[in-house]
Design an enzyme around this catalytic site. Structure first.
Site: not given
Ligand SMILES: *[C@@H]1O[C@H](CO)[C@@H](O)[C@H](O)[C@H]1NC(C)=O
Length: 458
Positions: A101, A144, A214, A217, A362
């Protein structure tokens, strides 16, 4: 009657264990190849990985070159792949995946590669051979996101094609070469509009072995008021689209779009996101203006690793956001929303109640991986996660009856990696790896022979 009750108890426990093992049984940990550049005790390489901590380790990040081939990024990646994959000599059950990625000149390298079937085929062929050459067990896609950041509308369908073609090619490769099928996973978005634009959820779910949501964030210094990095639920200060900036909303959406629960992995961050407060208000939704100072080790304004947060909270005021089941801490004009053992426990409870396939973290390199900062041992967050998920204790340094515990623990100190006889008990032997001692037992009836470094008949 007593024995019946006992039998019933065992059966009930057995059923519970069986139920437990069919659902949340994956603990996938990401590591990053840029963590090697952090200073002094924060420098992280595969040599810092505890081989028994996670079920899967994902090495981040590889890229795609102009010939549509998977390729390394760092000067020492191939050496680091070897260090990582040698951990499987210590824990043969460990699985490793290579993540592809990132960006090239500000764009995802997937965008060009997925456009044509020939370029997808070139990528897939190169990936299979690269993974086998370096002894990885699978591939993780970290785009992403399809249809975003300079991509086209067609990316959504092209991503489905890529995933399907990869899965079919992995299947053909396994048959042809009589190998275990390579694993295929993806890191995916958490916000509803992004999910809807990027993925044909039910189609990609057919071909992916697991899906790393994910779920972090959600809030950060790009906003004008404090919000938490990874809240479990919405807060009463949320309005508009912010009511969906939480784990419960993201995962509900993935499920509603047709992802099977057992393939979804919940994201556990080992970092927090920071703000600079603009007034004397310090709560959730307080006015903010950009990030707090960068951490001394991660050296990037906007987030702090858990080990940096451990330092911070030794003098800061810590509060619990009960609506969202996560903590924040504030000192002076600095504010950080982060995760700790307590919020991990809440999330594990939610994860198992929803029958998800497990957790992904993560990242390993932002936990207090060697225990220098938080006085809670090595990997305090991930070890807590492992324990909360009900994994058995790690099979390290099991003392045998004829050897004192200290002798076992110390056996490998200063010895080169390899197998050694245990003179106190020939039915067992030592494996030394990076100075750590692992005690293994031969199959019943066999003893360890140093001449072949193997177990054989006496
Ligand atoms: C969690 O999500 C579900 C489904 O969207 C919703 O019905 C429920 O109210 C949410 N729970 C909380 C506490 O926000």
């Amino acid at each position: 009657n007593f024995s019946f009750t006992l039998l019933f108890c065992f059966t009930a426990v057995g059923v519970l264990l069986a139920l437990h093992t069919v659902s949340s049984n994956r603990l996938v940990c990401h590591m990053t190849n840029w963590a090697q550049y952090r200073p002094s005790i924060a420098k992280f390489t595969p040599d810092n990985i505890d081989p028994f901590l996670c079920t899967h380790v994902i090495y981040t990040m590889a890229t795609i070159n102009s010939f549509n081939q998977i390729s390394p990024v760092e000067w020492n990646d191939e050496q680091q792949y070897n260090r990582l994959n040698s951990l499987k000599n210590v824990n043969p059950a460990l699985k490793t995946l290579l993540s592809v990625g990132g960006t090239v000149n500000g764009m995802s390298p997937f965008i060009a590669m997925v456009t044509k079937s020939e370029s997808r085929a070139a990528f897939i062929k190169s990936a299979i051979s690269f993974l086998h050459t370096h002894n990885f067990d699978g591939l993780n896609l970290a785009w992403e996101y399809p249809g975003h950041n300079g991509g086209s509308q067609e990316d959504k369908e092209r991503f489905t094609l890529l995933v399907m073609e990869l899965s079919k090619a992995f299947e053909a490769d396994a048959k042809e070469n009589r190998k275990t099928k390579l694993l295929l996973s993806a890191n995916v978005a958490a916000l509803r509009p992004t999910i809807d634009k990027a993925y044909e959820v039910s189609k990609i779910s057919l071909y992916l072995d697991f899906i790393n949501v994910m779920s972090y964030d959600y809030h950060g210094d790009w906003e004008a008021a404090t919000g938490h990095n990874s809240p479990l639920y919405r807060s009463s200060v949320d309005s508009g689209s912010h009511i969906h900036h939480n784990i419960n909303s993201s995962v509900s959406h993935w499920l509603a779009q047709g992802a099977p629960a057992e393939k979804l992995l919940l994201g556990f961050p080992t970092y927090g996101r920071t703000y600079r407060l603009r007034s004397i208000a310090t709560g959730l939704g307080a006015l903010a203006n950009g990030p707090a100072d960068a951490g001394p080790y991660t050296r990037t304004a906007g987030f702090w690793a858990y080990y940096e947060i451990c330092d911070f909270i030794s003098s800061a005021t810590v509060s619990w956001i009960s609506e969202q089941e996560v903590p924040y801490a504030t000192f002076g004009s600095s504010w950080v929303g982060y995760d700790d053992k307590k919020s991990y426990s809440s999330k594990v409870q939610w994860m198992t109640a929803n029958n998800l396939g497990g957790a992904h973290v993560w990242s390993m390199d932002m936990d207090d991986f060697d225990g220098s900062f938080c006085s809670a041992g090595a990997y305090p967050l991930i070890n807590h996660l492992r324990m909360s998920m009900g994994f058995p204790p790690k099979p390290t340094t099991t003392p045998s009856p004829t050897t004192t515990r200290d002798a076992v623990v110390d056996f490998c100190r200063g010895r080169p990696d390899g197998l050694y006889e245990n003179s106190a008990d020939k039915t067992t032997y030592f494996q030394c790896f990076l100075g750590n001692t692992y005690l293994h037992r031969c199959q019943p009836g066999l003893i360890y022979w140093d001449s072949c470094k193997c177990c054989n008949w006496p």
